[in-house]
Design a protein around this motif. Sequence first.
Motif, PDB file in Angstrom:
ATOM      1  N   GLU A 122       0.845  -1.206   0.000  1.00  0.00           N
ATOM      2  CA  GLU A 122       0.000   0.000   0.000  1.00  0.00           C
ATOM      3  C   GLU A 122       0.876   1.250   0.000  1.00  0.00           C
ATOM      4  OE1 GLU A 122      -3.930  -1.730   2.384  1.00  0.00           O
ATOM      5  OE2 GLU A 122      -2.370  -0.664   3.512  1.00  0.00           O
ATOM      6  N   MET A 123       1.944   1.256   0.809  1.00  0.00           N
ATOM      7  CA  MET A 123       2.867   2.407   0.845  1.00  0.00           C
ATOM      8  C   MET A 123       3.504   2.643  -0.519  1.00  0.00           C
ATOM      9  SD  MET A 123       4.841   1.906   4.494  1.00  0.00           S
ATOM     10  CE  MET A 123       6.181   2.963   3.970  1.00  0.00           C
ATOM     11  N   ALA A 124       3.787   1.557  -1.241  1.00  0.00           N
ATOM     12  CA  ALA A 124       4.407   1.662  -2.564  1.00  0.00           C
ATOM     13  C   ALA A 124       3.404   2.073  -3.638  1.00  0.00           C
ATOM     14  CB  ALA A 124       5.060   0.333  -2.936  1.00  0.00           C
ATOM     15  N   GLY A 125       2.106   2.041  -3.318  1.00  0.00           N
ATOM     16  CA  GLY A 125       1.079   2.420  -4.283  1.00  0.00           C
ATOM     17  C   GLY A 125       0.630   1.281  -5.174  1.00  0.00           C
ATOM     18  N   ALA A 126       0.900   0.047  -4.770  1.00  0.00           N
ATOM     19  CA  ALA A 126       0.476  -1.111  -5.559  1.00  0.00           C
ATOM     20  C   ALA A 126      -1.016  -1.360  -5.382  1.00  0.00           C
ATOM     21  CB  ALA A 126       1.260  -2.352  -5.142  1.00  0.00           C
ATOM     22  N   VAL A 127      -1.600  -2.030  -6.364  1.00  0.00           N
ATOM     23  CA  VAL A 127      -2.989  -2.461  -6.309  1.00  0.00           C
ATOM     24  C   VAL A 127      -2.975  -3.971  -6.099  1.00  0.00           C
ATOM     25  CG1 VAL A 127      -5.167  -2.632  -7.574  1.00  0.00           C
ATOM     26  CG2 VAL A 127      -3.680  -0.624  -7.888  1.00  0.00           C
ATOM     27  N   ILE A 128      -3.450  -4.415  -4.952  1.00  0.00           N
ATOM     28  CA  ILE A 128      -3.458  -5.848  -4.640  1.00  0.00           C
ATOM     29  C   ILE A 128      -4.704  -6.461  -5.253  1.00  0.00           C
ATOM     30  CG2 ILE A 128      -3.485  -7.580  -2.802  1.00  0.00           C
ATOM     31  CD1 ILE A 128      -2.050  -5.374  -1.051  1.00  0.00           C
ATOM     32  N   LYS A 129      -4.498  -7.248  -6.315  1.00  0.00           N
ATOM     33  CA  LYS A 129      -5.607  -7.862  -7.052  1.00  0.00           C
ATOM     34  C   LYS A 129      -6.060  -9.176  -6.416  1.00  0.00           C
ATOM     35  CE  LYS A 129      -6.668  -7.060 -10.966  1.00  0.00           C
ATOM     36  NZ  LYS A 129      -7.833  -6.520 -11.600  1.00  0.00           N
ATOM     37  N   ASP A 130      -5.138  -9.927  -5.840  1.00  0.00           N
ATOM     38  CA  ASP A 130      -5.488 -11.223  -5.267  1.00  0.00           C
ATOM     39  C   ASP A 130      -4.393 -11.650  -4.296  1.00  0.00           C
ATOM     40  OD1 ASP A 130      -6.959 -13.532  -4.806  1.00  0.00           O
ATOM     41  OD2 ASP A 130      -6.724 -14.352  -6.826  1.00  0.00           O
ATOM     42  N   ILE A 131      -4.784 -12.478  -3.350  1.00  0.00           N
ATOM     43  CA  ILE A 131      -3.859 -13.076  -2.394  1.00  0.00           C
ATOM     44  C   ILE A 131      -4.172 -14.566  -2.342  1.00  0.00           C
ATOM     45  CG2 ILE A 131      -3.085 -13.164   0.010  1.00  0.00           C
ATOM     46  CD1 ILE A 131      -4.207 -10.246   0.288  1.00  0.00           C
ATOM     47  N   VAL A 132      -3.155 -15.385  -2.613  1.00  0.00           N
ATOM     48  CA  VAL A 132      -3.335 -16.835  -2.565  1.00  0.00           C
ATOM     49  C   VAL A 132      -2.245 -17.425  -1.674  1.00  0.00           C
ATOM     50  CG1 VAL A 132      -3.486 -18.993  -3.868  1.00  0.00           C
ATOM     51  CG2 VAL A 132      -4.325 -16.862  -4.895  1.00  0.00           C
ATOM     52  N   ILE A 133      -2.675 -18.153  -0.664  1.00  0.00           N
ATOM     53  CA  ILE A 133      -1.765 -18.796   0.280  1.00  0.00           C
ATOM     54  C   ILE A 133      -2.020 -20.297   0.208  1.00  0.00           C
ATOM     55  CG2 ILE A 133      -0.982 -18.908   2.668  1.00  0.00           C
ATOM     56  CD1 ILE A 133      -0.756 -16.066   1.444  1.00  0.00           C
ATOM     57  N   VAL A 134      -0.965 -21.089   0.191  1.00  0.00           N
ATOM     58  CA  VAL A 134      -1.138 -22.536   0.057  1.00  0.00           C
ATOM     59  C   VAL A 134      -1.786 -23.120   1.311  1.00  0.00           C
ATOM     60  CG1 VAL A 134      -0.006 -24.759  -0.343  1.00  0.00           C
ATOM     61  CG2 VAL A 134       0.806 -22.704  -1.545  1.00  0.00           C
ATOM     62  N   ILE A 135      -1.225 -22.858   2.493  1.00  0.00           N
ATOM     63  CA  ILE A 135      -1.670 -23.520   3.724  1.00  0.00           C
ATOM     64  C   ILE A 135      -2.203 -22.485   4.709  1.00  0.00           C
ATOM     65  CG2 ILE A 135      -0.959 -24.989   5.660  1.00  0.00           C
ATOM     66  CD1 ILE A 135       1.438 -25.875   3.784  1.00  0.00           C
ATOM     67  N   GLU A 136      -3.423 -22.706   5.175  1.00  0.00           N
ATOM     68  CA  GLU A 136      -4.045 -21.839   6.181  1.00  0.00           C
ATOM     69  C   GLU A 136      -4.089 -22.567   7.517  1.00  0.00           C
ATOM     70  OE1 GLU A 136      -8.469 -20.072   7.302  1.00  0.00           O
ATOM     71  OE2 GLU A 136      -8.132 -20.909   5.308  1.00  0.00           O
ATOM     72  N   ARG A 137      -3.611 -21.875   8.539  1.00  0.00           N
ATOM     73  CA  ARG A 137      -3.656 -22.390   9.899  1.00  0.00           C
ATOM     74  C   ARG A 137      -3.921 -21.209  10.823  1.00  0.00           C
ATOM     75  NH1 ARG A 137       1.344 -24.754  13.549  1.00  0.00           N
ATOM     76  NH2 ARG A 137       0.042 -25.117  15.368  1.00  0.00           N
ATOM     77  N   GLY A 138      -4.815 -21.348  11.758  1.00  0.00           N
ATOM     78  CA  GLY A 138      -5.043 -20.265  12.710  1.00  0.00           C
ATOM     79  C   GLY A 138      -5.977 -19.193  12.184  1.00  0.00           C
ATOM     80  N   GLU A 139      -5.891 -18.008  12.797  1.00  0.00           N
ATOM     81  CA  GLU A 139      -6.831 -16.907  12.559  1.00  0.00           C
ATOM     82  C   GLU A 139      -6.308 -15.828  11.612  1.00  0.00           C
ATOM     83  OE1 GLU A 139     -10.000 -16.965  13.719  1.00  0.00           O
ATOM     84  OE2 GLU A 139      -9.436 -18.987  14.355  1.00  0.00           O
TER      85      GLU A 139
END
Length: 195
Positions: A138-155
């Motif tokens: 966000e500080m760099a001014g990027a536009v985050i189109k998607d976030i994909v994480i292989v393994i989800e654990r926790g909150e």
Amino acid sequence: MLKNLRETMKNAPIVKRGAYNYFIHPISDGVPVVKPELLREVIACIVKNADLDVDKIVTIEAMGLPLGAALSTITDIPFIIIRKRKYELPGEIAVHQTTGYSRGELYLNGINKGDRVLIIDDVISTGGTLKAVIKALEMAGAVIKDIVIVIERGEGKKIIEDMGYDVQTLIKIDVDEHGVKILGCIDEECSPTGH
């Protein structure tokens, strides 16, 4: 689609780090060995589900490297590695991360204002690293189109979603001293059954 991922998760060794039950897996740790069929399966699932209408793939050192390299090779989208080393390049952004078992500095380079990015990484648990990465982008001014994480654990996923970002995960797990329990995954073949 995620047969290898499910099987390797079920057989992942567990070690204690203080009170934290830490699972050891090829995607998250690079040990004991990263088999090509596992990496290929994970990358194929990311290609199938991610928004690839982006300028750059962003990943995090260290275990994001094989994911970013493989995805970049298949899609021809360049990738950026958020590194643990400071380079002091113009525009470098320091990223302070705190996880369930560590803390430290990461450094973002190579992102321009307006770059549309896909963030990929191996694991989300507390969300500390991903939260810091998002703030740096966000500080760099990027536009985050998607976030994909292989393994989800926790909150951690909920923490990021509370920031206003959707997070796709391929497999959701819980870990205790007895092993890894699969709670769900992105393909329908995965059911929340025991170890």
